[in-house]
Design an enzyme around this catalytic site. Structure first.
Site, PDB file in Angstrom:
ATOM      1  N   ARG A   1       0.813  -1.219   0.000  1.00 53.97           N
ATOM      2  CA  ARG A   1       0.000   0.000   0.000  1.00 53.97           C
ATOM      3  C   ARG A   1       0.849   1.273   0.000  1.00 53.97           C
ATOM      4  O   ARG A   1       0.342   2.367  -0.177  1.00 53.97           O
ATOM      5  CB  ARG A   1      -0.906   0.020   1.233  1.00 53.97           C
ATOM      6  CG  ARG A   1      -1.859  -1.142   1.317  1.00 53.97           C
ATOM      7  CD  ARG A   1      -2.677  -1.053   2.580  1.00 53.97           C
ATOM      8  NE  ARG A   1      -3.560   0.087   2.538  1.00 53.97           N
ATOM      9  CZ  ARG A   1      -4.810   0.050   2.086  1.00 53.97           C
ATOM     10  NH1 ARG A   1      -5.318  -1.080   1.672  1.00 53.97           N
ATOM     11  NH2 ARG A   1      -5.556   1.129   2.081  1.00 53.97           N
TER      12      ARG A   1
ATOM     13  N   TRP B   1       2.863   6.160   1.917  1.00 51.60           N
ATOM     14  CA  TRP B   1       2.961   6.533   0.502  1.00 51.60           C
ATOM     15  C   TRP B   1       2.722   8.029   0.487  1.00 51.60           C
ATOM     16  O   TRP B   1       1.623   8.495   0.761  1.00 51.60           O
ATOM     17  CB  TRP B   1       1.899   5.788  -0.298  1.00 51.60           C
ATOM     18  CG  TRP B   1       2.001   5.956  -1.768  1.00 51.60           C
ATOM     19  CD1 TRP B   1       2.756   5.211  -2.625  1.00 51.60           C
ATOM     20  CD2 TRP B   1       1.301   6.897  -2.590  1.00 51.60           C
ATOM     21  NE1 TRP B   1       2.580   5.644  -3.911  1.00 51.60           N
ATOM     22  CE2 TRP B   1       1.698   6.682  -3.927  1.00 51.60           C
ATOM     23  CE3 TRP B   1       0.386   7.919  -2.323  1.00 51.60           C
ATOM     24  CZ2 TRP B   1       1.209   7.434  -4.986  1.00 51.60           C
ATOM     25  CZ3 TRP B   1      -0.099   8.675  -3.383  1.00 51.60           C
ATOM     26  CH2 TRP B   1       0.319   8.416  -4.697  1.00 51.60           C
TER      27      TRP B   1
ATOM     28  N   ASN C   1      -4.135   7.352   7.390  1.00 51.89           N
ATOM     29  CA  ASN C   1      -4.179   7.081   5.954  1.00 51.89           C
ATOM     30  C   ASN C   1      -5.267   7.980   5.383  1.00 51.89           C
ATOM     31  O   ASN C   1      -6.366   8.032   5.918  1.00 51.89           O
ATOM     32  CB  ASN C   1      -4.534   5.597   5.741  1.00 51.89           C
ATOM     33  CG  ASN C   1      -4.745   5.255   4.280  1.00 51.89           C
ATOM     34  OD1 ASN C   1      -4.302   5.975   3.389  1.00 51.89           O
ATOM     35  ND2 ASN C   1      -5.431   4.160   4.038  1.00 51.89           N
ATOM     36  N   GLY C   2      -4.948   8.711   4.304  1.00 53.14           N
ATOM     37  CA  GLY C   2      -5.935   9.615   3.718  1.00 53.14           C
ATOM     38  C   GLY C   2      -5.337  11.007   3.566  1.00 53.14           C
ATOM     39  O   GLY C   2      -4.124  11.177   3.636  1.00 53.14           O
TER      40      GLY C   2
ATOM     41  N   GLU D   1      -3.305  -2.533 -21.897  1.00 57.84           N
ATOM     42  CA  GLU D   1      -2.938  -3.185 -20.635  1.00 57.84           C
ATOM     43  C   GLU D   1      -1.495  -3.712 -20.704  1.00 57.84           C
ATOM     44  O   GLU D   1      -0.745  -3.617 -19.725  1.00 57.84           O
ATOM     45  CB  GLU D   1      -3.938  -4.319 -20.326  1.00 57.84           C
ATOM     46  CG  GLU D   1      -3.647  -5.165 -19.106  1.00 57.84           C
ATOM     47  CD  GLU D   1      -3.647  -4.412 -17.775  1.00 57.84           C
ATOM     48  OE1 GLU D   1      -3.979  -3.226 -17.740  1.00 57.84           O
ATOM     49  OE2 GLU D   1      -3.265  -5.037 -16.765  1.00 57.84           O
TER      50      GLU D   1
ATOM     51  N   LYS E   1       1.316  -2.579 -18.072  1.00 53.77           N
ATOM     52  CA  LYS E   1       2.067  -3.535 -17.252  1.00 53.77           C
ATOM     53  C   LYS E   1       3.559  -3.289 -17.403  1.00 53.77           C
ATOM     54  O   LYS E   1       4.301  -3.251 -16.434  1.00 53.77           O
ATOM     55  CB  LYS E   1       1.772  -4.993 -17.649  1.00 53.77           C
ATOM     56  CG  LYS E   1       0.469  -5.576 -17.225  1.00 53.77           C
ATOM     57  CD  LYS E   1       0.314  -5.856 -15.746  1.00 53.77           C
ATOM     58  CE  LYS E   1      -0.222  -4.683 -14.990  1.00 53.77           C
ATOM     59  NZ  LYS E   1      -1.648  -4.533 -14.842  1.00 53.77           N
TER      60      LYS E   1
ATOM     61  N   HIS F   1      -1.039   7.093 -38.002  1.00 54.29           N
ATOM     62  CA  HIS F   1      -1.418   8.495 -37.846  1.00 54.29           C
ATOM     63  C   HIS F   1      -0.502   9.226 -36.867  1.00 54.29           C
ATOM     64  O   HIS F   1      -0.880  10.255 -36.314  1.00 54.29           O
ATOM     65  CB  HIS F   1      -2.875   8.591 -37.380  1.00 54.29           C
ATOM     66  CG  HIS F   1      -3.842   8.023 -38.382  1.00 54.29           C
ATOM     67  ND1 HIS F   1      -4.137   8.659 -39.563  1.00 54.29           N
ATOM     68  CD2 HIS F   1      -4.521   6.846 -38.401  1.00 54.29           C
ATOM     69  CE1 HIS F   1      -4.985   7.911 -40.255  1.00 54.29           C
ATOM     70  NE2 HIS F   1      -5.223   6.802 -39.569  1.00 54.29           N
TER      71      HIS F   1
ATOM     72  N   LYS G   1      -0.820  -0.089  -4.065  1.00 57.90           N
ATOM     73  CA  LYS G   1      -1.835  -1.019  -4.542  1.00 57.90           C
ATOM     74  C   LYS G   1      -3.230  -0.419  -4.509  1.00 57.90           C
ATOM     75  O   LYS G   1      -4.015  -0.603  -5.415  1.00 57.90           O
ATOM     76  CB  LYS G   1      -1.789  -2.285  -3.679  1.00 57.90           C
ATOM     77  CG  LYS G   1      -2.762  -3.360  -4.107  1.00 57.90           C
ATOM     78  CD  LYS G   1      -2.277  -4.089  -5.327  1.00 57.90           C
ATOM     79  CE  LYS G   1      -3.253  -5.089  -5.845  1.00 57.90           C
ATOM     80  NZ  LYS G   1      -3.022  -5.345  -7.273  1.00 57.90           N
TER      81      LYS G   1
HETATM   82  C1  F6R Z   1      -2.195  -1.400 -12.520  1.00 54.32           C
HETATM   83  C2  F6R Z   1      -3.059  -1.268 -11.367  1.00 54.32           C
HETATM   84  C3  F6R Z   1      -3.841  -0.009 -11.216  1.00 54.32           C
HETATM   85  C4  F6R Z   1      -5.250  -0.332 -10.669  1.00 54.32           C
HETATM   86  C5  F6R Z   1      -6.007   0.967 -10.364  1.00 54.32           C
HETATM   87  C6  F6R Z   1      -7.420   0.694  -9.909  1.00 54.32           C
HETATM   88  O1  F6R Z   1      -1.577  -2.641 -12.539  1.00 54.32           O
HETATM   89  O2  F6R Z   1      -3.142  -2.132 -10.554  1.00 54.32           O
HETATM   90  O3  F6R Z   1      -3.910   0.706 -12.405  1.00 54.32           O
HETATM   91  O4  F6R Z   1      -5.922  -1.091 -11.622  1.00 54.32           O
HETATM   92  O5  F6R Z   1      -5.328   1.685  -9.379  1.00 54.32           O
HETATM   93  O6  F6R Z   1      -7.435  -0.091  -8.773  1.00 54.32           O
HETATM   94  P1  F6R Z   1      -8.735  -0.867  -8.303  1.00 54.32           P
HETATM   95  O7  F6R Z   1      -9.044  -1.881  -9.344  1.00 54.32           O
HETATM   96  O8  F6R Z   1      -8.359  -1.471  -6.995  1.00 54.32           O
HETATM   97  O9  F6R Z   1      -9.833   0.145  -8.193  1.00 54.32           O
END
Ligand code: F6R
Length: 599
Positions: free
Chosen positions: A27, A74, A100-101, A472, A476, A495, A594
């Site tokens: 996190r 974070w 957190n927040g 995607e 990644k 283009h 995350k």
């Molecule tokens: C990329 C990734 C992020 C999440 C995004 C949304 O690998 O994990 O782009 O997809 O932060 O997160 P959720 O799905 O938890 O709302």
């Protein structure tokens, strides 16, 4: 973002807090710290960097107390540093908080506190919470916290201790917080992974609630001080599910779990001739569908649009949650709003959900985390049952989201009394085996990764339902290997992006034997003519494309609707192997967290 864990009981708090922080590190991981009440004295240890830095600190050895709070950060306000790390204290050093927040009105509160003589030492918005509690504290910690919460604006998950008290106060608004109930011990955490080893009995705090926690009692109130009764719920995830089980990284483990996780999404929902879902929709009354999500979940939303429009012929719009929430979107009673979120806690997605509900739409959630805020606030929904996703880069949640969207599209069709294509249902049943087959290519993909890991840029190209797969693939790669990558519809390349093509730029084409095959072939030729390197994800037996490409992965023929679920696994493996060869810990890529619980 940011992880909180707290403990009260008879055991030594430090090892439990460190274990919890390690589980929550996904996190946020720019600094970590903890505070323990040691012989009725508050002791604090903080370190810049990952939780490992804190864990090896000699200062922890003397901390024997059995009440403590801890945090992995974070950064939002103030750079990553020891000073800005949590816990934060008031001036007297007897109150500690982890947060957190984001406290949105912290500037004005900071000025107020400084005017009253408080010395604020960090650059964070969080520290003012400790000072406000200190200002109001007259022996009743819960009361001082309640007074504080009535002043702060923004989002918070908070855990607070005072050295004179045998209790933890926890509070939440907009940032997830749970309480773990043990035998003569209690836990507080941002999510269950931190405490699953100790208890599966969970109380999910709601927004604007505050809990007073002793080692054998939890009492919850709302922000007005009124008592709330909460039931204790049992989580189904096992502690083993949050371990690496012999894999080098969580990301690799989660990629390899996909045959099983997709199977879990299908289980009990897909039958030979029908689909069973418990979502509350009146399909004949739905005239428009809007899907909102962020990041990888937004890519699955794009695939969902393709699937629903193709199979059900209801118009679908896809929006970034962060854009949807602020642009006064046109949403009506006959619109269905689908929110997709792995964590169920993404702040933008949650706000978009509130926007949709306020405008009277029926809302459906496609969520992985049971008990999460989005899961609890949607009108109805589908859980992915993918199990915990720990690696920061989303993998198994993505394939399960597309599987869920495919089920939902079929369900809408069926409920509108339109016949389902039995061949497609059969194909869906074979998804786990199809993914298994892709996983067998992992070593081959690593060989390709070895050749390409030094490239600085990549293009990912696909068409139709596989265009979002290209997006995607690019996401990644960039998020875990720090290589610049862009996803484009194959035909769009000419283009603009084609100007980038030279012998140093690999272009990764998804070009299978479908109705766009010949068109894709022309696009590949265009890159080839400019000496660009070509990687192709094609169809088994296609020698022509194999000869054209520098590297190719050829998969058995499959129907269009399931192809993104299978194809993306190749992209995930390529990104994983490149990152691993570059010796990057892709489970915790720099600057990412995350669960993005801030705007
Ligand atoms: C990329 C990734 C992020 C999440 C995004 C949304 O690998 O994990 O782009 O997809 O932060 O997160 P959720 O799905 O938890 O709302």
């Amino acid at each position: 973002m940011c992880g909180i864990v707290a403990y009260i009981g008879d055991k030594r708090a430090v090892p439990i807090l460190i274990y919890g922080l390690k589980k929550l590190e996904y996190r946020g991981y720019d600094s970590a710290g903890l505070a323990v009440i040691n012989n009725q004295k508050l002791e604090v240890v903080k370190k810049k960097g990952k939780v490992g830095e804190l864990a090896k600190s000699a200062e922890l050895k003397g901390l024997k107390g059995n009440i403590g709070i801890a945090h992995t950060r974070w950064a939002t306000h103030g750079e990553p540093s020891e000073l800005n790390a949590h816990p934060h204290l008031g001036c007297n050093g007897d109150i500690a908080i982890v947060h957190n927040g984001i406290i949105e009105n912290y500037q004005s509160l900071r000025s107020l506190l400084i005017g009253e003589g408080h010395k604020i030492s960090s650059e964070t918005d969080s520290e003012i919470v400790a000072h406000l509690i200190e200002k109001f504290y007259e022996g009743d910690l819960e009361k001082a916290v309640l007074q504080t919460l009535n002043l702060v604006e923004g989002a918070f998950g908070l855990a607070i201790i005072h050295e004179d008290k045998n209790e933890i106060i926890a509070a939440r608004k907009g940032s997830p917080l749970i309480i773990g109930v043990g035998k003569d011990e209690m836990f507080v955490a941002s999510d269950v992974s931190a405490i699953l080893k100790y208890t599966k009995e969970i109380i999910y705090l709601n927004d604007n609630e505050i809990a007073k926690i002793t080692k054998n009692k939890v009492s919850v109130k709302n922000i007005l001080g009124e008592k709330i009764n909460h039931k204790v719920e049992e989580v189904k995830w096992s502690a083993g599910q949050i371990e690496k089980n012999g894999f080098k990284h969580f990301m690799l483990k989660e990629i390899f779990e996909q045959p099983e996780s997709v199977q879990n999404t299908l289980r009990g929902r897909l039958y030979d001739d029908k689909v069973k879902l418990s979502v509350k929709i009146q399909p004949n009354k739905v005239d428009r569908i809007i899907i909102v999500a962020c990041g990888t979940s937004w890519h699955s939303a794009l695939i969902g649009k393709f699937l629903i429009e193709k199979l059900v012929r209801i118009p679908v719009e896809v929006d970034y949650a962060s854009e949807f929430r602020y642009r006064d979107p046109i949403v009506g009673k006959n619109n269905l709003v689908i929110v997709i979120s792995q964590s169920g806690e993404t702040a933008d997605t949650l706000a978009a959900l509130h926007e949709a509900k306020n405008k009277g739409a029926n809302t459906i959630g496609i969520v992985n985390t049971v008990g999460s805020t989005i899961a609890r606030e949607v009108d109805s929904g589908m859980f992915l049952h993918a199990g915990p996703e720990i690696g920061v880069a989303s993998t198994k949640a993505f394939t399960c989201q597309i599987t869920a969207l495919l089920l939902l599209a079929l369900y809408l069709k069926q409920e509108r009394n339109e016949p389902l294509d039995k061949k497609l249902l059969k194909e869906m049943k074979k998804l786990p085996q199809r993914i298994e087959k892709v996983l067998e290519y992992s070593d081959d993909i690593r060989k390709i990764a070895r050749k390409l890991s030094r490239c600085n840029d990549f293009l990912y190209l696909g068409r139709g339902i596989n265009f979002p797969v290209a997006l995607e693939g690019a996401l990644k790669l960039k998020e875990i290997s720090y290589i610049h990558a862009e996803g484009y519809p194959s035909a769009e390349m000419k283009h603009g992006p084609i100007a980038l093509v030279d012998e140093n730029l690999p272009s990764f084409f998804i070009a299978q034997k479908d109705k766009m095959y010949e068109k894709n072939l022309s696009n590949i030729e265009e890159v080839k003519a400019r000496k660009g390197k070509i990687i192709v994800l094609g169809t088994e037996g296609d020698q022509k494309i194999a000869q054209l490409a520098d590297y190719s992965i050829l998969l058995p023929q499959m129907c269009e609707e399931i192809s993104p679920i299978v194809n993306v696994v190749v992209m995930q493996l390529l990104a994983y192997h490149i990152a691993d060869l570059k010796k990057i810990n892709m489970d915790k890529p720099r600057n990412l967290a995350k669960s993005v619980t801030v705007e």
